[in-house]
Scaffold this motif. Sequence first.
Motif, PDB file in Angstrom:
ATOM      1  N   GLU A 125      66.492  11.541  23.717  1.00  0.00           N
ATOM      2  CA  GLU A 125      65.073  11.196  23.820  1.00  0.00           C
ATOM      3  C   GLU A 125      64.203  12.432  23.585  1.00  0.00           C
ATOM      4  O   GLU A 125      63.154  12.363  22.957  1.00  0.00           O
ATOM      5  CB  GLU A 125      64.835  10.631  25.216  1.00  0.00           C
ATOM      6  N   LYS A 126      64.661  13.572  24.080  1.00  0.00           N
ATOM      7  CA  LYS A 126      63.925  14.841  23.909  1.00  0.00           C
ATOM      8  C   LYS A 126      63.809  15.194  22.420  1.00  0.00           C
ATOM      9  O   LYS A 126      62.783  15.678  21.960  1.00  0.00           O
ATOM     10  CB  LYS A 126      64.649  15.987  24.625  1.00  0.00           C
ATOM     11  N   ILE A 127      64.896  14.976  21.689  1.00  0.00           N
ATOM     12  CA  ILE A 127      64.902  15.279  20.254  1.00  0.00           C
ATOM     13  C   ILE A 127      63.926  14.351  19.530  1.00  0.00           C
ATOM     14  O   ILE A 127      63.138  14.773  18.679  1.00  0.00           O
ATOM     15  CB  ILE A 127      66.334  15.135  19.683  1.00  0.00           C
ATOM     16  N   ILE A 128      63.962  13.079  19.911  1.00  0.00           N
ATOM     17  CA  ILE A 128      63.089  12.090  19.275  1.00  0.00           C
ATOM     18  C   ILE A 128      61.616  12.344  19.606  1.00  0.00           C
ATOM     19  O   ILE A 128      60.743  12.150  18.762  1.00  0.00           O
ATOM     20  CB  ILE A 128      63.538  10.665  19.682  1.00  0.00           C
ATOM     21  N   GLU A 129      61.347  12.802  20.822  1.00  0.00           N
ATOM     22  CA  GLU A 129      59.962  13.134  21.206  1.00  0.00           C
ATOM     23  C   GLU A 129      59.377  14.165  20.247  1.00  0.00           C
ATOM     24  O   GLU A 129      58.204  14.115  19.893  1.00  0.00           O
ATOM     25  CB  GLU A 129      59.927  13.713  22.632  1.00  0.00           C
ATOM     26  N   GLU A 130      60.224  15.108  19.829  1.00  0.00           N
ATOM     27  CA  GLU A 130      59.771  16.140  18.901  1.00  0.00           C
ATOM     28  C   GLU A 130      59.465  15.512  17.527  1.00  0.00           C
ATOM     29  O   GLU A 130      58.470  15.850  16.896  1.00  0.00           O
ATOM     30  CB  GLU A 130      60.858  17.230  18.788  1.00  0.00           C
ATOM     31  N   CYS A 131      60.319  14.601  17.070  1.00  0.00           N
ATOM     32  CA  CYS A 131      60.072  13.896  15.797  1.00  0.00           C
ATOM     33  C   CYS A 131      58.743  13.140  15.868  1.00  0.00           C
ATOM     34  O   CYS A 131      57.955  13.153  14.929  1.00  0.00           O
ATOM     35  CB  CYS A 131      61.175  12.881  15.504  1.00  0.00           C
ATOM     36  N   LYS A 132      58.522  12.504  17.007  1.00  0.00           N
ATOM     37  CA  LYS A 132      57.310  11.704  17.197  1.00  0.00           C
ATOM     38  C   LYS A 132      56.067  12.590  17.129  1.00  0.00           C
ATOM     39  O   LYS A 132      55.061  12.229  16.528  1.00  0.00           O
ATOM     40  CB  LYS A 132      57.398  10.997  18.552  1.00  0.00           C
ATOM     41  N   ARG A 133      56.194  13.746  17.736  1.00  0.00           N
ATOM     42  CA  ARG A 133      55.076  14.706  17.735  1.00  0.00           C
ATOM     43  C   ARG A 133      54.755  15.149  16.308  1.00  0.00           C
ATOM     44  O   ARG A 133      53.598  15.259  15.913  1.00  0.00           O
ATOM     45  CB  ARG A 133      55.467  15.909  18.595  1.00  0.00           C
ATOM     46  N   LEU A 134      55.803  15.378  15.497  1.00  0.00           N
ATOM     47  CA  LEU A 134      55.611  15.823  14.121  1.00  0.00           C
ATOM     48  C   LEU A 134      55.086  14.691  13.237  1.00  0.00           C
ATOM     49  O   LEU A 134      54.321  14.916  12.316  1.00  0.00           O
ATOM     50  CB  LEU A 134      56.931  16.348  13.544  1.00  0.00           C
ATOM     51  N   ASP A 135      55.517  13.482  13.535  1.00  0.00           N
ATOM     52  CA  ASP A 135      55.180  12.330  12.691  1.00  0.00           C
ATOM     53  C   ASP A 135      53.731  11.874  12.842  1.00  0.00           C
ATOM     54  O   ASP A 135      53.123  11.392  11.889  1.00  0.00           O
ATOM     55  CB  ASP A 135      56.129  11.164  13.005  1.00  0.00           C
ATOM     56  N   LYS A 136      53.173  12.022  13.986  1.00  0.00           N
ATOM     57  CA  LYS A 136      51.785  11.587  14.272  1.00  0.00           C
ATOM     58  C   LYS A 136      51.528  10.165  13.789  1.00  0.00           C
ATOM     59  O   LYS A 136      50.511   9.889  13.139  1.00  0.00           O
ATOM     60  CB  LYS A 136      50.787  12.543  13.626  1.00  0.00           C
ATOM     61  N   ASN A 137      52.484   9.258  14.055  1.00  0.00           N
ATOM     62  CA  ASN A 137      52.354   7.837  13.685  1.00  0.00           C
ATOM     63  C   ASN A 137      52.213   7.590  12.190  1.00  0.00           C
ATOM     64  O   ASN A 137      51.634   6.590  11.792  1.00  0.00           O
ATOM     65  CB  ASN A 137      51.150   7.195  14.399  1.00  0.00           C
ATOM     66  N   LYS A 138      52.717   8.484  11.366  1.00  0.00           N
ATOM     67  CA  LYS A 138      52.554   8.308   9.927  1.00  0.00           C
ATOM     68  C   LYS A 138      53.663   7.470   9.298  1.00  0.00           C
ATOM     69  O   LYS A 138      53.410   6.584   8.509  1.00  0.00           O
ATOM     70  CB  LYS A 138      52.487   9.680   9.243  1.00  0.00           C
TER      71      LYS A 138
END
Length: 221
Positions: A125-138
């Motif tokens: 989940e921690k790894i995915i949180e970082e992806c989510k932060r980078l993605d900014k819902n794009k």
Amino acid sequence: MIMRVWYAFLDLLFPIRCAACGVGGRALCQKCLEKAPSAAETGSASISALYRYEYPPIKKALWALKYRNNRTPAEIFGTSLYEHLLEHAYELTTFSRAPKDAAVIIVPIPLSKKRLRERGFNQSEKIIEECKRLDKNKSFLFANDILCKTKETAPQASTKDRPERLKNIRGCFAVANPEKVKNKVVIVVDDITTTGATLREAITALEHAGAARAIGIAIAH
Ligand SMILES: [Zn+2]
């Protein structure tokens, strides 16, 4: 809470260093990360991994993520994973039964309630949180509430042979919100895959729940 204090205490007492060259600040510095060998094929078309687990710096950085809850390995591996996802998202949606432009949902391999209580967090989940932060819902959707672990299982590493491992893991995942995965492409993320049994079990659960396609990606294999 107690665990959080403990992890902060560890960071203070043993500042995090690059597992390969020893430079301070990150669990693996950018230069050393670039030298990390890629993972071999997993033997399953639906499961892939980024890095070779036997490479000691990768092993150590993943350990720091799991047992020290250090922020930097989640950032490092989250960034690598995000770049990989962007690179491969197109082929994932194209070569599947998913409708064109189907959303791609990224979900972590869940921990059992007991394990989550012991550790205080889920490393995937921690790894995915970082992806989510980078993605900014794009580009992707992210969800932690889709897959849940319904059965306590012995750690995969402690179950010795393959049939034993498969039996250990069978039927251990359930999909809490099948409507969320219907006709979508789902990518399940785990930190480490050995035999692929855990990811395969999660893929099966997601496809049974109606996902157009499910695949698994691990940080290391
Ligand atoms: Zn380094």
